[in-house]
Design a protein around this motif. Structure first.
Motif, PDB file in Angstrom:
ATOM      1  N   GLU A  20       0.835  -1.189   0.000  1.00  0.00           N
ATOM      2  CA  GLU A  20       0.000   0.000   0.000  1.00  0.00           C
ATOM      3  C   GLU A  20       0.876   1.247   0.000  1.00  0.00           C
ATOM      4  O   GLU A  20       1.940   1.278   0.605  1.00  0.00           O
ATOM      5  N   ALA A  21       0.405   2.277  -0.682  1.00  0.00           N
ATOM      6  CA  ALA A  21       1.123   3.550  -0.732  1.00  0.00           C
ATOM      7  C   ALA A  21       0.183   4.600  -1.303  1.00  0.00           C
ATOM      8  O   ALA A  21      -0.862   4.281  -1.887  1.00  0.00           O
ATOM      9  N   ASP A  22       0.561   5.863  -1.147  1.00  0.00           N
ATOM     10  CA  ASP A  22      -0.207   6.953  -1.752  1.00  0.00           C
ATOM     11  C   ASP A  22       0.087   7.082  -3.235  1.00  0.00           C
ATOM     12  O   ASP A  22      -0.771   7.475  -4.028  1.00  0.00           O
ATOM     13  N   LEU A  23       1.314   6.740  -3.603  1.00  0.00           N
ATOM     14  CA  LEU A  23       1.796   6.941  -4.970  1.00  0.00           C
ATOM     15  C   LEU A  23       2.580   5.718  -5.414  1.00  0.00           C
ATOM     16  O   LEU A  23       3.455   5.237  -4.686  1.00  0.00           O
ATOM     17  N   LEU A  24       2.272   5.216  -6.598  1.00  0.00           N
ATOM     18  CA  LEU A  24       3.028   4.135  -7.225  1.00  0.00           C
ATOM     19  C   LEU A  24       3.790   4.700  -8.408  1.00  0.00           C
ATOM     20  O   LEU A  24       3.217   5.426  -9.222  1.00  0.00           O
ATOM     21  N   ILE A  25       5.080   4.362  -8.498  1.00  0.00           N
ATOM     22  CA  ILE A  25       5.895   4.779  -9.642  1.00  0.00           C
ATOM     23  C   ILE A  25       6.501   3.538 -10.283  1.00  0.00           C
ATOM     24  O   ILE A  25       7.099   2.696  -9.602  1.00  0.00           O
ATOM     25  N   HIS A  26       6.344   3.425 -11.606  1.00  0.00           N
ATOM     26  CA  HIS A  26       6.947   2.334 -12.379  1.00  0.00           C
ATOM     27  C   HIS A  26       7.910   2.957 -13.381  1.00  0.00           C
ATOM     28  O   HIS A  26       7.527   3.790 -14.195  1.00  0.00           O
ATOM     29  N   ALA A  27       9.178   2.516 -13.334  1.00  0.00           N
ATOM     30  CA  ALA A  27      10.235   3.147 -14.138  1.00  0.00           C
ATOM     31  C   ALA A  27      10.525   2.412 -15.440  1.00  0.00           C
ATOM     32  O   ALA A  27      11.650   2.457 -15.945  1.00  0.00           O
ATOM     33  N   GLY A  28       9.516   1.749 -16.014  1.00  0.00           N
ATOM     34  CA  GLY A  28       9.648   1.236 -17.372  1.00  0.00           C
ATOM     35  C   GLY A  28       9.954  -0.246 -17.483  1.00  0.00           C
ATOM     36  O   GLY A  28      10.291  -0.929 -16.521  1.00  0.00           O
ATOM     37  N   ASP A  29       9.841  -0.758 -18.709  1.00  0.00           N
ATOM     38  CA  ASP A  29       9.975  -2.175 -19.047  1.00  0.00           C
ATOM     39  C   ASP A  29       8.921  -3.009 -18.334  1.00  0.00           C
ATOM     40  O   ASP A  29       9.213  -3.981 -17.633  1.00  0.00           O
ATOM     41  N   PHE A  30       7.676  -2.622 -18.549  1.00  0.00           N
ATOM     42  CA  PHE A  30       6.549  -3.394 -18.022  1.00  0.00           C
ATOM     43  C   PHE A  30       6.082  -4.437 -19.020  1.00  0.00           C
ATOM     44  O   PHE A  30       5.325  -5.341 -18.673  1.00  0.00           O
ATOM     45  N   SER A  31       6.552  -4.342 -20.278  1.00  0.00           N
ATOM     46  CA  SER A  31       6.112  -5.258 -21.331  1.00  0.00           C
ATOM     47  C   SER A  31       7.264  -6.160 -21.769  1.00  0.00           C
ATOM     48  O   SER A  31       8.365  -6.111 -21.218  1.00  0.00           O
ATOM     49  N   GLY A  32       6.971  -6.993 -22.790  1.00  0.00           N
ATOM     50  CA  GLY A  32       8.019  -7.813 -23.383  1.00  0.00           C
ATOM     51  C   GLY A  32       8.585  -7.153 -24.625  1.00  0.00           C
ATOM     52  O   GLY A  32       9.791  -6.943 -24.738  1.00  0.00           O
ATOM     53  N   ARG A  33       7.664  -6.786 -25.544  1.00  0.00           N
ATOM     54  CA  ARG A  33       8.075  -6.086 -26.762  1.00  0.00           C
ATOM     55  C   ARG A  33       7.212  -4.854 -27.023  1.00  0.00           C
ATOM     56  O   ARG A  33       7.207  -4.320 -28.127  1.00  0.00           O
ATOM     57  N   GLY A  34       6.458  -4.423 -26.042  1.00  0.00           N
ATOM     58  CA  GLY A  34       5.684  -3.201 -26.176  1.00  0.00           C
ATOM     59  C   GLY A  34       4.542  -3.297 -27.161  1.00  0.00           C
ATOM     60  O   GLY A  34       4.219  -2.317 -27.848  1.00  0.00           O
ATOM     61  N   THR A  35       3.904  -4.463 -27.257  1.00  0.00           N
ATOM     62  CA  THR A  35       2.755  -4.598 -28.142  1.00  0.00           C
ATOM     63  C   THR A  35       1.520  -3.985 -27.478  1.00  0.00           C
ATOM     64  O   THR A  35       1.469  -3.801 -26.259  1.00  0.00           O
TER      65      THR A  35
END
Length: 205
Positions: A20-35
């Motif tokens: 749990e948090a107030d803010l979630l940050i994701h710094a990239g590469d969440f996909s395999g090939r960005g489809t």
């Protein structure tokens, strides 16, 4: 503000327990090939999370964000940043996906002046800096022993001095470091075998 940090989940986000948090940050590469289907699955996952605020940048695997004219429209459940700033809860957050050239992946720029021009856009007074790749010499050591971070980004940090700098990209350099007043976090969730073994990092700002 309580902030939870992730990066390099590579389609394994559903296997990760996100605190749990107030803010979630994701710094990239969440996909395999960005489809488009991979991005939609990630966006659906974001929408299932209870965090009030979510900020995302792309990484070198997230190709479609580099190829479309309005990448912000690809995510409905987070604020996507591409060389821009957002203010959340009084915190100034600036995000950028660019990195030193890495084979033929997305968001590549040559070292030297091309990357320097990108980092010159970072405004003074930023609280949180989100980049996909690390600065030179900070949580950027690869398994074979070299430091592969961006020299120009390290130079820009001497001017900007954010309170928090979150990145990923170098899976094996996951960890945290405090240096010169900045809390650096390599939040790569996956290891070199693309197994999501590294837990999200939580910080208080």
């Amino acid at each position: 503000m309580r902030v939870v940090l992730l990066s390099d989940t590579h389609r394994r986000h559903g296997e990760i327990q996100v605190p749990e948090a107030d803010l979630l940050i994701h710094a990239g590469d969440f996909s395999g090939r960005g489809t488009r289907s991979q991005i939609q699955a990630f966006d659906d996952w974001l929408g299932s999370l209870p965090h009030l605020h979510k900020v995302v940048i792309a990484g070198n695997h997230d190709f479609l964000f580099e190829r479309v004219a309005t990448p912000q429209e690809l995510l409905q459940n987070a604020r996507y940043l591409q060389d821009e700033e957002v203010v959340i809860g009084g915190l100034r957050i600036w995000g950028s996906p660019w990195q030193p050239r890495f084979f033929d992946w997305a968001f590549n720029l040559d070292r030297g002046e091309p990357l320097r021009r990108v980092w010159q856009k970072i405004p003074d007074g930023i609280d949180i800096l989100v980049t996909h790749g690390p600065p030179k010499g900070i949580l950027d050591r690869v398994q074979r022993g070299g430091e592969v971070g961006c020299e120009e980004l390290r130079e820009a940090l001497r001017r900007v001095r954010p309170r928090l700098h979150v990145f990923g990209h170098i899976h094996e350099a996951y960890g945290q470091l405090h240096l010169d007043g900045t809390h650096f976090v390599n939040a790569a969730s996956c290891n070199l075998d693309y197994q999501p073994v590294n837990p999200p990092v939580v910080v208080e700002l």
